[in-house]
Design a protein around this motif. Structure first.
Motif, PDB file in Angstrom:
ATOM      1  N   SER A  27      -9.499 -19.563  94.606  1.00  0.00           N
ATOM      2  CA  SER A  27      -9.330 -18.854  95.957  1.00  0.00           C
ATOM      3  C   SER A  27      -8.131 -18.125  96.230  1.00  0.00           C
ATOM      4  CB  SER A  27      -9.939 -19.983  96.959  1.00  0.00           C
ATOM      5  OG  SER A  27      -8.792 -20.827  97.277  1.00  0.00           O
ATOM      6  N   VAL A  28      -8.144 -17.359  97.074  1.00  0.00           N
ATOM      7  CA  VAL A  28      -7.006 -16.561  97.392  1.00  0.00           C
ATOM      8  C   VAL A  28      -6.473 -17.051  98.841  1.00  0.00           C
ATOM      9  CG1 VAL A  28      -5.896 -14.204  97.960  1.00  0.00           C
ATOM     10  CG2 VAL A  28      -7.792 -14.631  96.628  1.00  0.00           C
ATOM     11  N   VAL A  29      -5.290 -17.482  98.686  1.00  0.00           N
ATOM     12  CA  VAL A  29      -4.526 -18.098 100.177  1.00  0.00           C
ATOM     13  C   VAL A  29      -3.395 -17.062 100.477  1.00  0.00           C
ATOM     14  CG1 VAL A  29      -4.909 -20.378  99.261  1.00  0.00           C
ATOM     15  CG2 VAL A  29      -2.913 -19.403  98.596  1.00  0.00           C
ATOM     16  N   ASP A  30      -3.071 -17.220 101.736  1.00  0.00           N
ATOM     17  CA  ASP A  30      -1.974 -16.285 102.343  1.00  0.00           C
ATOM     18  C   ASP A  30      -0.635 -16.800 102.204  1.00  0.00           C
ATOM     19  OD1 ASP A  30      -3.898 -14.308 103.139  1.00  0.00           O
ATOM     20  OD2 ASP A  30      -4.250 -15.374 104.889  1.00  0.00           O
ATOM     21  N   ASP A  31      -0.625 -18.204 101.972  1.00  0.00           N
ATOM     22  CA  ASP A  31       0.733 -19.048 102.164  1.00  0.00           C
ATOM     23  C   ASP A  31       1.128 -19.015 100.611  1.00  0.00           C
ATOM     24  OD1 ASP A  31       3.006 -20.400 102.503  1.00  0.00           O
ATOM     25  OD2 ASP A  31       1.945 -22.143 103.393  1.00  0.00           O
ATOM     26  N   PRO A  32       2.342 -18.524 100.272  1.00  0.00           N
ATOM     27  CA  PRO A  32       2.668 -18.695  98.762  1.00  0.00           C
ATOM     28  C   PRO A  32       2.943 -20.168  98.387  1.00  0.00           C
ATOM     29  CG  PRO A  32       3.984 -16.686  99.942  1.00  0.00           C
ATOM     30  CD  PRO A  32       3.061 -17.377 100.832  1.00  0.00           C
ATOM     31  N   ALA A  33       3.512 -20.741  99.183  1.00  0.00           N
ATOM     32  CA  ALA A  33       3.750 -22.285  98.948  1.00  0.00           C
ATOM     33  C   ALA A  33       2.683 -22.987  98.629  1.00  0.00           C
ATOM     34  CB  ALA A  33       4.540 -22.910 100.310  1.00  0.00           C
ATOM     35  N   ALA A  34       1.352 -22.490  99.056  1.00  0.00           N
ATOM     36  CA  ALA A  34       0.025 -23.355  98.846  1.00  0.00           C
ATOM     37  C   ALA A  34      -0.861 -22.754  97.597  1.00  0.00           C
ATOM     38  CB  ALA A  34      -0.776 -23.076 100.173  1.00  0.00           C
ATOM     39  N   ALA A  35      -0.074 -21.837  96.890  1.00  0.00           N
ATOM     40  CA  ALA A  35      -0.476 -21.039  95.906  1.00  0.00           C
ATOM     41  C   ALA A  35      -0.140 -21.722  94.617  1.00  0.00           C
ATOM     42  CB  ALA A  35      -0.475 -19.623  95.893  1.00  0.00           C
ATOM     43  N   GLU A  36      -0.914 -21.875  93.550  1.00  0.00           N
ATOM     44  CA  GLU A  36      -0.524 -22.294  92.376  1.00  0.00           C
ATOM     45  C   GLU A  36       0.008 -21.077  91.334  1.00  0.00           C
ATOM     46  OE1 GLU A  36      -3.201 -25.350  90.038  1.00  0.00           O
ATOM     47  OE2 GLU A  36      -4.445 -24.230  91.293  1.00  0.00           O
ATOM     48  N   VAL A  37      -0.828 -19.683  91.813  1.00  0.00           N
ATOM     49  CA  VAL A  37      -0.028 -18.458  91.347  1.00  0.00           C
ATOM     50  C   VAL A  37       0.329 -17.511  92.413  1.00  0.00           C
ATOM     51  CG1 VAL A  37      -0.542 -16.641  89.708  1.00  0.00           C
ATOM     52  CG2 VAL A  37      -1.483 -18.826  89.167  1.00  0.00           C
ATOM     53  N   VAL A  38       1.546 -16.935  92.388  1.00  0.00           N
ATOM     54  CA  VAL A  38       1.696 -16.012  93.387  1.00  0.00           C
ATOM     55  C   VAL A  38       2.099 -14.715  92.377  1.00  0.00           C
ATOM     56  CG1 VAL A  38       3.522 -15.096  95.104  1.00  0.00           C
ATOM     57  CG2 VAL A  38       2.883 -17.571  94.872  1.00  0.00           C
ATOM     58  N   ILE A  39       1.357 -13.623  92.827  1.00  0.00           N
ATOM     59  CA  ILE A  39       1.393 -12.290  92.523  1.00  0.00           C
ATOM     60  C   ILE A  39       2.232 -11.220  93.415  1.00  0.00           C
ATOM     61  CG2 ILE A  39       0.280 -10.174  91.536  1.00  0.00           C
ATOM     62  CD1 ILE A  39      -2.113 -11.777  90.997  1.00  0.00           C
ATOM     63  N   VAL A  40       3.645 -11.055  93.030  1.00  0.00           N
ATOM     64  CA  VAL A  40       4.081 -10.047  93.653  1.00  0.00           C
ATOM     65  C   VAL A  40       3.962  -8.466  93.124  1.00  0.00           C
ATOM     66  CG1 VAL A  40       6.638  -9.446  94.574  1.00  0.00           C
ATOM     67  CG2 VAL A  40       5.874 -11.892  94.136  1.00  0.00           C
ATOM     68  N   ASN A  41       3.511  -7.655  94.176  1.00  0.00           N
ATOM     69  CA  ASN A  41       3.373  -6.363  94.080  1.00  0.00           C
ATOM     70  C   ASN A  41       4.415  -5.409  94.461  1.00  0.00           C
ATOM     71  OD1 ASN A  41       1.739  -4.273  92.862  1.00  0.00           O
ATOM     72  ND2 ASN A  41       0.862  -3.836  95.110  1.00  0.00           N
ATOM     73  N   THR A  42       5.110  -4.969  93.522  1.00  0.00           N
ATOM     74  CA  THR A  42       6.518  -4.383  93.850  1.00  0.00           C
ATOM     75  C   THR A  42       6.412  -2.926  94.147  1.00  0.00           C
ATOM     76  OG1 THR A  42       7.004  -4.044  91.510  1.00  0.00           O
ATOM     77  CG2 THR A  42       7.665  -6.049  92.556  1.00  0.00           C
ATOM     78  N   CYS A  43       7.645  -2.157  94.596  1.00  0.00           N
ATOM     79  CA  CYS A  43       7.769  -0.716  94.952  1.00  0.00           C
ATOM     80  C   CYS A  43       9.010  -0.610  94.289  1.00  0.00           C
ATOM     81  CB  CYS A  43       7.727  -0.488  96.341  1.00  0.00           C
ATOM     82  SG  CYS A  43       8.043   1.209  96.580  1.00  0.00           S
ATOM     83  N   ALA A  44       9.235   0.775  93.549  1.00  0.00           N
ATOM     84  CA  ALA A  44      10.195   1.101  92.982  1.00  0.00           C
ATOM     85  C   ALA A  44      10.808   2.725  93.282  1.00  0.00           C
ATOM     86  CB  ALA A  44      10.153   1.009  91.494  1.00  0.00           C
ATOM     87  N   PHE A  45      10.315   3.019  94.524  1.00  0.00           N
ATOM     88  CA  PHE A  45      10.345   4.543  94.913  1.00  0.00           C
ATOM     89  C   PHE A  45      11.781   4.554  95.243  1.00  0.00           C
ATOM     90  CE2 PHE A  45       9.648   7.586  98.365  1.00  0.00           C
ATOM     91  CZ  PHE A  45       9.826   8.924  97.136  1.00  0.00           C
ATOM     92  N   VAL A  46      12.326   4.057  95.971  1.00  0.00           N
ATOM     93  CA  VAL A  46      13.833   4.158  96.285  1.00  0.00           C
ATOM     94  C   VAL A  46      14.520   2.754  96.128  1.00  0.00           C
ATOM     95  CG1 VAL A  46      13.563   6.365  97.692  1.00  0.00           C
ATOM     96  CG2 VAL A  46      13.634   3.945  98.871  1.00  0.00           C
ATOM     97  N   GLU A  47      16.145   2.827  96.355  1.00  0.00           N
ATOM     98  CA  GLU A  47      16.778   1.644  96.314  1.00  0.00           C
ATOM     99  C   GLU A  47      16.590   0.579  97.034  1.00  0.00           C
ATOM    100  OE1 GLU A  47      18.976  -0.725  93.860  1.00  0.00           O
ATOM    101  OE2 GLU A  47      18.707   1.633  93.448  1.00  0.00           O
ATOM    102  N   ASP A  48      16.011   0.791  98.330  1.00  0.00           N
ATOM    103  CA  ASP A  48      16.028  -0.282  99.440  1.00  0.00           C
ATOM    104  C   ASP A  48      14.577  -0.833  99.049  1.00  0.00           C
ATOM    105  OD1 ASP A  48      18.166   0.454 101.027  1.00  0.00           O
ATOM    106  OD2 ASP A  48      17.100   1.603 102.412  1.00  0.00           O
ATOM    107  N   ALA A  49      13.676  -0.134  98.553  1.00  0.00           N
ATOM    108  CA  ALA A  49      12.336  -0.603  98.192  1.00  0.00           C
ATOM    109  C   ALA A  49      12.411  -1.691  96.857  1.00  0.00           C
ATOM    110  CB  ALA A  49      11.382   0.455  97.782  1.00  0.00           C
TER     111      ALA A  49
END
Length: 451
Positions: free
Chosen positions: A1-23
């Protein structure tokens, strides 16, 4: 199942951005924050941290080498295999001393050096996958729909073509099915996005022996036939692809809100030429044409300040242009020096302090314009799509001239369920945001709340 709290997840997927330095900085910080949360959790097996998105595609090897907290870096080509990659990671973390046993996917986990075994990237130009079943982060009544991927332009400031691949339109049938399914799920607002949204369909003839001639205008007419969709919005439109058919479709189709996001980046001939963007004369012609042929059009744009070689005179001309054009919505960004772009090695870089000062000046001008735009809405009756109930218990929504997440909002004086489209009378404002009364006689106007 998918959960909203990273602390409750066995796997966390971080979707990243690389457009500009701030991102990029924000993406790295998010990865580190997740790693810190995971390190605080007391578990028998180590949790998994997977990084995807544009940074994964653009900086895969660097991420694996410099951030040992990351278990896997997965690029676009391997999205289809992400489940098996995650199973491999969980297996490896659960069996740190047992490397001779095959992983669940059958791959040899340690057949390559440690960093390489964590990198699964591949080509940036990959076929489309059906996206209608995705887990959306937006409220259930609104959705962003990607109509195309990649970019064939060569803007001097932009690294996107290098890690997003060649421009390619999402197949017609797949796209229409996605929007139809979203409508059946309760979506009322469709926000069309791409690197170049209004270029949709321009590549069909190259791959179709029957020379498919359908374009974005045809898609808008098709969406108009889908029950349940009430608003269609165009975001990220390139200045060069506004055909007469597209302009007519925007003007004639009631469901298409009269809102066009068209990032112009600059206006002076000197800077546009250096950026490898359409020239000033073309920009002015297309803006005049859009406003002349689409009644009540609201324009949104974005601009880059401090591009290499931008002079004080260029900046003054840009300020005058923004003041004259009076974009209802606009964003301003200091130029970010991106490796792999034509402008990266330009010798005439603008100092950071100068870039910040120029950006702040434009923001100041735009704030005044948007406050005046808000003031002009007083007394009008507008349709508002309610997005949420805020922390103070107030219903908050948007008028048709505001896109989700990036524009202003309307605070309602009555409780209205999110997802509801309601007519309200505008009875107040707080800078750019509006206050709306569902009692169209304005009976609740006397006691306006602080928001």
């Amino acid at each position: 199942s998918v959960v909203d709290d990273p602390a409750a997840a066995e796997v966390v997927i971080v979707n990243t951005c690389a457009f500009v330095e701030d991102a990029k900085s924000e993406s790295i910080q998010t990865v580190l924050d997740v790693a810190r949360i995971q390190s605080l959790e007391e578990r028998k097996t180590k949790k998994a941290l997977v990084v995807t998105g544009c940074m994964a595609q653009r900086y895969a090897e660097e991420l694996a080498a410099e951030l040992p907290e990351i278990d896997a870096v997965v690029g676009f080509e391997n999205y289809k295999n992400i489940a098996s990659k995650i199973r491999d990671v969980l297996y490896r973390n659960a069996n740190p001393a047992d490397h001779d046993i095959p992983s669940p996917s059958g791959s040899a986990l340690l057949a390559a050096p440690a960093d390489a075994s964590r990198v699964h990237v591949g080509s940036p130009t990959v076929p489309f996958r059906a996206e209608w079943a995705r887990r959306r982060l937006t409220p259930r009544h609104t959705a962003f729909v990607r109509v195309a991927e990649g970019c064939d332009h060569a803007c001097a400031f932009c690294a996107i073509p290098g890690f997003r691949g060649k421009f390619r339109s999402k197949p017609w049938e797949m796209l229409v099915e996605e929007i139809s399914r979203l409508a059946a799920q309760g979506v009322k607002e469709i926000n069309l996005i791409a690197e170049d949204t209004n270029q949709y369909g321009s590549d069909f003839a190259k791959s179709d022996p029957n020379r498919d001639t359908r374009r974005l205008s045809d898609l808008l007419y098709e969406i108009d036939t889908i029950p349940g969709i009430e608003w269609v919005r165009l975001l990220y439109c390139y200045p060069s692809y506004f055909s007469d058919d597209l302009i007519d479709a925007i003007a004639k189709i009631d469901k298409v809100v009269k809102y066009v996001d068209i990032p112009l980046q600059h206006v002076t001939e000197n800077v546009l030429r250096r950026m490898n963007r359409p020239g000033k004369a073309h920009t002015l012609r297309i803006l005049d044409k859009l406003r002349a042929r689409i009644p009540n059009l609201v324009l949104r744009s974005t601009f880059i300040v401090g591009f290499p070689g931008e002079t004080d005179a260029d900046h003054r001309e840009l300020v005058e242009f923004v003041e004259k054009m009076r974009f209802a919505r606009a964003g301003f960004f200091a130029y970010s020096q991106e490796e792999g772009t034509a402008a990266f090695d330009h010798e005439d870089q603008v100092p950071e302090k100068v870039k910040t000062k120029r950006r702040d000046r434009l923001v100041q001008v735009q704030q005044r314009i948007q406050e005046e735009f808000a003031a002009a809405q007083q007394g009008k009756v507008l349709s508002v799509l309610v997005d949420k109930i805020d922390e103070d218990g107030m219903s908050v929504g948007r008028a048709w001239f505001d896109a989700p997440e990036i524009d202003s909002v309307v605070h309602l004086l009555q409780d209205v369920e999110p997802g509801t489209m309601v007519d309200v009378k505008i009875v107040g404002q707080h800078m750019f945001d509006l206050v709306g009364d569902c009692n169209l006689d304005g009976s609740a106007e006397e006691d306006l709340p602080d928001v």
